[in-house]
Each structure stands twice: as C-alpha cells, then as structure tokens.
Design a protein around this motif. Structure first.
Motif, PDB file in Angstrom:
ATOM      1  N   GLU A  96      24.195  47.505  78.560  1.00 40.16           N
ATOM      2  CA  GLU A  96      23.413  48.665  79.006  1.00 40.16           C
ATOM      3  C   GLU A  96      24.304  49.892  79.129  1.00 40.16           C
ATOM      4  N   GLU A  97      25.542  49.698  79.593  1.00 46.59           N
ATOM      5  CA  GLU A  97      26.453  50.834  79.702  1.00 46.59           C
ATOM      6  C   GLU A  97      26.766  51.408  78.330  1.00 46.59           C
ATOM      7  N   ALA A  98      27.015  50.515  77.340  1.00 44.58           N
ATOM      8  CA  ALA A  98      27.278  51.003  75.986  1.00 44.58           C
ATOM      9  C   ALA A  98      26.056  51.722  75.433  1.00 44.58           C
ATOM     10  N   HIS A  99      24.889  51.121  75.654  1.00 45.68           N
ATOM     11  CA  HIS A  99      23.658  51.752  75.157  1.00 45.68           C
ATOM     12  C   HIS A  99      23.432  53.101  75.830  1.00 45.68           C
ATOM     13  N   ARG A 100      23.689  53.164  77.151  1.00 51.65           N
ATOM     14  CA  ARG A 100      23.525  54.439  77.849  1.00 51.65           C
ATOM     15  C   ARG A 100      24.527  55.470  77.351  1.00 51.65           C
ATOM     16  N   THR A 101      25.733  55.006  76.975  1.00 49.20           N
ATOM     17  CA  THR A 101      26.741  55.945  76.449  1.00 49.20           C
ATOM     18  C   THR A 101      26.266  56.540  75.123  1.00 49.20           C
ATOM     19  N   ARG A 102      25.737  55.638  74.233  1.00 48.44           N
ATOM     20  CA  ARG A 102      25.213  56.148  72.966  1.00 48.44           C
ATOM     21  C   ARG A 102      24.035  57.082  73.204  1.00 48.44           C
ATOM     22  N   LEU A 103      23.162  56.685  74.119  1.00 46.81           N
ATOM     23  CA  LEU A 103      21.997  57.547  74.410  1.00 46.81           C
ATOM     24  C   LEU A 103      22.438  58.885  74.987  1.00 46.81           C
ATOM     25  N   ALA A 104      23.482  58.859  75.815  1.00 47.48           N
ATOM     26  CA  ALA A 104      23.969  60.110  76.392  1.00 47.48           C
ATOM     27  C   ALA A 104      24.545  61.012  75.310  1.00 47.48           C
ATOM     28  N   ALA A 105      25.293  60.388  74.342  1.00 51.54           N
ATOM     29  CA  ALA A 105      25.846  61.200  73.239  1.00 51.54           C
ATOM     30  C   ALA A 105      24.727  61.797  72.404  1.00 51.54           C
ATOM     31  N   LEU A 106      23.712  60.950  72.090  1.00 58.32           N
ATOM     32  CA  LEU A 106      22.573  61.458  71.310  1.00 58.32           C
ATOM     33  C   LEU A 106      21.845  62.549  72.088  1.00 58.32           C
ATOM     34  N   ALA A 107      21.710  62.346  73.408  1.00 59.88           N
ATOM     35  CA  ALA A 107      21.024  63.348  74.211  1.00 59.88           C
ATOM     36  C   ALA A 107      21.804  64.653  74.230  1.00 59.88           C
ATOM     37  N   LEU A 108      23.147  64.544  74.314  1.00 55.25           N
ATOM     38  CA  LEU A 108      23.944  65.767  74.295  1.00 55.25           C
ATOM     39  C   LEU A 108      23.826  66.476  72.953  1.00 55.25           C
ATOM     40  N   GLU A 109      23.850  65.673  71.836  1.00 53.68           N
ATOM     41  CA  GLU A 109      23.709  66.289  70.511  1.00 53.68           C
ATOM     42  C   GLU A 109      22.343  66.949  70.368  1.00 53.68           C
ATOM     43  N   ARG A 110      21.312  66.227  70.846  1.00 53.69           N
ATOM     44  CA  ARG A 110      19.963  66.794  70.754  1.00 53.69           C
ATOM     45  C   ARG A 110      19.849  68.044  71.618  1.00 53.69           C
ATOM     46  N   GLU A 111      20.470  68.014  72.747  1.00 56.99           N
ATOM     47  CA  GLU A 111      20.414  69.183  73.632  1.00 56.99           C
ATOM     48  C   GLU A 111      21.147  70.365  73.006  1.00 56.99           C
ATOM     49  N   ARG A 112      22.276  70.060  72.314  1.00 54.82           N
ATOM     50  CA  ARG A 112      23.016  71.147  71.646  1.00 54.82           C
ATOM     51  C   ARG A 112      22.163  71.759  70.540  1.00 54.82           C
ATOM     52  N   HIS A 113      21.520  70.842  69.712  1.00 52.34           N
ATOM     53  CA  HIS A 113      20.645  71.344  68.649  1.00 52.34           C
ATOM     54  C   HIS A 113      19.496  72.164  69.233  1.00 52.34           C
ATOM     55  N   GLU A 114      18.949  71.665  70.316  1.00 51.69           N
ATOM     56  CA  GLU A 114      17.834  72.398  70.936  1.00 51.69           C
ATOM     57  C   GLU A 114      18.302  73.756  71.426  1.00 51.69           C
ATOM     58  N   GLN A 115      19.494  73.805  72.011  1.00 55.44           N
ATOM     59  CA  GLN A 115      20.008  75.094  72.491  1.00 55.44           C
ATOM     60  C   GLN A 115      20.262  76.039  71.325  1.00 55.44           C
ATOM     61  N   GLU A 116      20.841  75.497  70.206  1.00 55.70           N
ATOM     62  CA  GLU A 116      21.069  76.356  69.036  1.00 55.70           C
ATOM     63  C   GLU A 116      19.740  76.860  68.478  1.00 55.70           C
ATOM     64  N   SER A 117      18.730  75.931  68.396  1.00 55.94           N
ATOM     65  CA  SER A 117      17.416  76.359  67.903  1.00 55.94           C
ATOM     66  C   SER A 117      16.831  77.415  68.827  1.00 55.94           C
ATOM     67  N   ALA A 118      17.002  77.217  70.137  1.00 58.53           N
ATOM     68  CA  ALA A 118      16.467  78.189  71.077  1.00 58.53           C
ATOM     69  C   ALA A 118      17.156  79.534  70.916  1.00 58.53           C
ATOM     70  N   MET A 119      18.506  79.503  70.686  1.00 59.11           N
ATOM     71  CA  MET A 119      19.221  80.766  70.489  1.00 59.11           C
ATOM     72  C   MET A 119      18.775  81.445  69.214  1.00 59.11           C
ATOM     73  N   ALA A 120      18.562  80.643  68.127  1.00 58.71           N
ATOM     74  CA  ALA A 120      18.091  81.242  66.868  1.00 58.71           C
ATOM     75  C   ALA A 120      16.706  81.844  67.065  1.00 58.71           C
ATOM     76  N   ARG A 121      15.843  81.076  67.759  1.00 59.78           N
ATOM     77  CA  ARG A 121      14.497  81.606  68.012  1.00 59.78           C
ATOM     78  C   ARG A 121      14.586  82.881  68.833  1.00 59.78           C
ATOM     79  N   LEU A 122      15.484  82.921  69.801  1.00 59.32           N
ATOM     80  CA  LEU A 122      15.613  84.124  70.624  1.00 59.32           C
ATOM     81  C   LEU A 122      16.100  85.305  69.776  1.00 59.32           C
ATOM     82  N   ARG A 123      17.121  85.024  68.871  1.00 62.44           N
ATOM     83  CA  ARG A 123      17.591  86.125  68.010  1.00 62.44           C
ATOM     84  C   ARG A 123      16.466  86.619  67.113  1.00 62.44           C
ATOM     85  N   LEU A 124      15.724  85.678  66.489  1.00 59.47           N
ATOM     86  CA  LEU A 124      14.618  86.071  65.608  1.00 59.47           C
ATOM     87  C   LEU A 124      13.575  86.864  66.383  1.00 59.47           C
ATOM     88  N   ALA A 125      13.289  86.391  67.589  1.00 58.62           N
ATOM     89  CA  ALA A 125      12.291  87.107  68.391  1.00 58.62           C
ATOM     90  C   ALA A 125      12.790  88.501  68.754  1.00 58.62           C
TER      91      ALA A 125
END
Length: 419
Positions: free
Chosen positions: A286-315
């Motif tokens: 479970e710890e290993a799985h949570r570590t992978r999930l945390a990495a994926l969550a951080l990557e997804r959060e980074r992508h979401e933040q970049e998308s949000a910044m792009a959307r903000l620039r476009l807006a």
C-alpha cells in the motif's frame, strides 16, 4: 318592731334561718312600709299586678318597679333556656321494648301569654311543672312514633323521631299560627341521645349477624394470611432451589467460557500473528502504491496548473483583444458621432442662415446686393457678345437698370426654390 325588722331584712335580701325562699329567682325588695321597690335580675321575667286592675302594671324581662305589699302582687320566672332530660320506655311495631333517651331545650318567647296559660307557682322551681308537662308530652310523642317503627329503624335512623317530636312540641308550645293557640314558648332544639333495646337476648340476637359476619371475615383473613405465609415459604424455597440451579449452571457456563476463551485466545494469537505478517506485506504494497499515486497526483496537478496558467493567459489575451476592439469601436463611434454632430450643426447653421435670408426684407436684400455688386461684376464672365435690352423703360447701362434686372433674377430664383 319585729315586723319592721322582718321587713328590713327582707328588703336587704336576708331570710330567717330555716325559712323557704319566696321564689326560685333571687329578687331583692328594698324600702320600708308602703315605699318598697322590687329589683328583678336582668335575666328574669316579671309580671306585676295591682288589686282592682285587670291589666298588669309591669310585664317584661328584668323590669324593676314600685311595690305596695297591701295591694300588689308579682311573679318572677327565670328567662334562661331550660333543658329537659327524659327516658321514654317505648314499644315498637315488633312488640319489643326500647328505651329512648331524649333532650328538649326550650325558652320563654312571649311571657304575656306564658304566665296566663302555664303554672309557675312553685316557689322553689317555677319551671318544674312546665318541664313536667312538656316531658309528658314529649314522651307521649316519642312512644307514638316508635310504635310505628321497627327495631332496626329506631336504632339506625333517629331523624323521623326527632322530626315528629319537634313538630308536636312546637304545635303545642308555639301554636299553629293563631294568636291564642300557643303557650308563649319556643322550642330551641330536640335531640335523641340514645336508643337502647330493653331485652338483652334481643340485643344479642341483633348483634349476632354482625358478629358472625365479622367472625367470617376474621376467619377468611386468617386463611388468607396462612395462604400468604405458605405461598411465601414455597416461593422462598423455589427461589433458593432456582438460585442453586442457577449457580451450578453459571459455574458450568463459566468453565465452558474459560475453556473457549483459552482456545479463542490461542487461535486469536495465531491469527493475529498471521494477520500481522500479512498486514506488514499489505502495508508495504500500500505504501508503494500510495507513492506511485502521489507521484501521478503531483504530475496531474502540475499539468492541471500548467493548463490553468495557459487558460489564464489565453483569457487575458482575449480580454485584451476585446478591450482593444471595444476601445477602437468606441473611438470610431465617437468620431462618427462627432462628424454627425458637426454635420448636424452645419445643417442647422445653413437652415438658420436660410431662415435668416428668407426672413430678410426686399430693402435689405437690395442694400446687400448693392454693396456686393462690385464683387459680382468682377466675378461675372466676360461675354462674347453684348446685347442691351431695356425692360420697363429703364436704361440697362445705368445703376437703376442693373438693380432692377438683379431683383428680377432673384425673384425668379426664389419662386423656383419655393416650387
């Protein structure tokens, strides 16, 4: 002298030793000879008569008066309430003897009637004969009423006897409403003190049903008490036996529970160990799985933040473009509005000028035209030919002729504009 001493002693209230009192009420006679005064207590009735007079001279309660021994006579009667105690031996409707004890209380209501109809002549007790007469009448009334009642009615309900006795005594003492019917007395109260059966055997027989019933109730109460005691004893024995069986069953259950608890403890310990080892492995996975999930969550959060910044620039860019367009449109609208307002002002100026020009008089137009003739003449084209035409007999070369011609031309233009 002896008679004078006797009169003096009598006036002072003294009596010779061994002499009987003159009346049941203590009356004092004062004075000497013909000049005597009778002093009556305030709670006693008195009637005073004189020889040769049909009506009493004084009658009432506590009245003192002048007294002449040779011609006057007086009677003093107590005014207090009298009580008569009586024992009436009666025979009821069942021919059984009953002793009824009653109390009658009466008082004098109208002494003017009472002293004429009743006998108060007893010097020691003026009320004795009246009490005796009332007692006889009361006993007769009680016997008559008891003769119509049973033993049980006499013993249980005394109110009919009281009502009958009160009615008869009041009919005799107070009258039935006629002026001369009563005796001048008032019956205060009538009470039955006691009613006793004369026969002891009958009295015991009357008590036997009650005694039997009470004995039956007592026997039933004893039986009920014994039954309650027996039930209590049996219940207590049952409780003790039940408690013993319950204790034995509890001990057996306790032994079984202890054995089961030992087995459960050993099995639980083994299961706990297995579960602990499996839990450790599961926790690592479970710890290993949570570590992978945390990495994926951080990557997804980074992508979401970049998308949000792009959307903000476009807006922001779209908003800037929109603001520029709105500013340009506002500037164009302002210029168009200014041009339109300027054109409107020019048209309004031309309209005002035209109105002013139309409103000028002919003389003003002629004067203005005369003032501008040199300019008009300078701007006229050079004619290739020159023909002189005289209109209206005026010389075309003279100033008057030229003015006339110009006026005719302006009139023609004016008419054409109006059309």
């Amino acid at each position: 002298m002896e008679r004078f001493a006797a009169d003096t002693d009598a006036s002072r209230g003294f009596q010779p030793p061994g002499a009987a009192p003159a009346n049941g009420v203590e009356v004092r006679i004062t004075g000497v000879g013909r000049w005597k005064t009778v002093l009556v207590p305030p709670n006693a009735f008195v009637v005073h008569t004189r020889r040769g007079e049909s009506r009493p001279r004084h009658i009432g309660l506590g009245m003192s008066f002048r007294y002449r021994p040779a011609t006057d006579s007086f009677l003093v009667v107590p005014g207090a309430m009298q009580t008569i105690l009586m024992n009436a031996f009666c025979i009821c409707s069942e021919l059984q003897g009953i002793l009824v004890q009653a109390i009658v209380q009466w008082a004098i209501e109208d002494f003017g009637t009472a002293y004429r109809k009743l006998d108060f002549s007893d010097p020691e007790d003026p009320m004795r004969l009246v009490n005796l007469q009332l007692r006889e009448q009361a006993e007769a009334a009680i016997k008559d009423k008891v003769a119509t009642m049973s033993v049980h009615e006499v013993l249980s309900d005394r109110q009919p006897i009281i009502e009958e006795l009160t009615a008869r005594l009041r009919a005799v003492a107070e009258g039935s409403g006629e002026a001369e019917a009563g005796l001048g007395l008032r019956i205060v109260t009538v009470q039955i003190k006691e009613a006793v059966v004369s026969s002891k055997t009958l009295w015991e027989n009357l008590q036997k049903p009650f005694r039997s019933e009470q004995g039956r109730l007592a026997a039933l109460a004893e039986l009920a008490a014994e039954s309650v005691v027996t039930d209590s004893r049996m219940g207590e024995a049952r409780k003790q036996e039940t408690r013993r069986l319950s204790d034995e069953r509890g001990l057996s259950e306790l032994r079984a529970q202890n054995a089961a608890r030992d087995f459960d403890r050993e099995a639980g310990e083994q299961a706990r160990r297995d579960e602990q080892s499996q839990g450790n492995a599961r926790k690592a996975a479970e710890e290993a799985h949570r570590t992978r999930l945390a990495a994926l969550a951080l990557e997804r959060e980074r992508h979401e933040q970049e998308s949000a910044m792009a959307r903000l620039r476009l807006a922001e860019e779209q908003e800037l473009s929109r603001l520029r367009l709105e500013a340009e449109l506002a500037a164009v609208r302002a210029r168009h509005a200014a041009d339109h307002d300027r054109q409107l002002l020019e048209l309004e100026r031309e309209r005002v000028r035209a109105e002013i020009a139309n409103a000028r008089s002919a003389a003003a137009l002629q004067s203005e035209l005369i003032g501008r003739l040199p300019e008009i003449v300078e701007n006229l084209p050079t004619p290739s030919e020159y023909k002189a035409v005289t209109v209206g007999g005026a010389d075309a070369g003279s100033l008057a002729g030229i003015v006339a011609q110009v006026s005719a031309v302006l009139s023609a233009l004016k008419v054409g504009e109006e059309r």
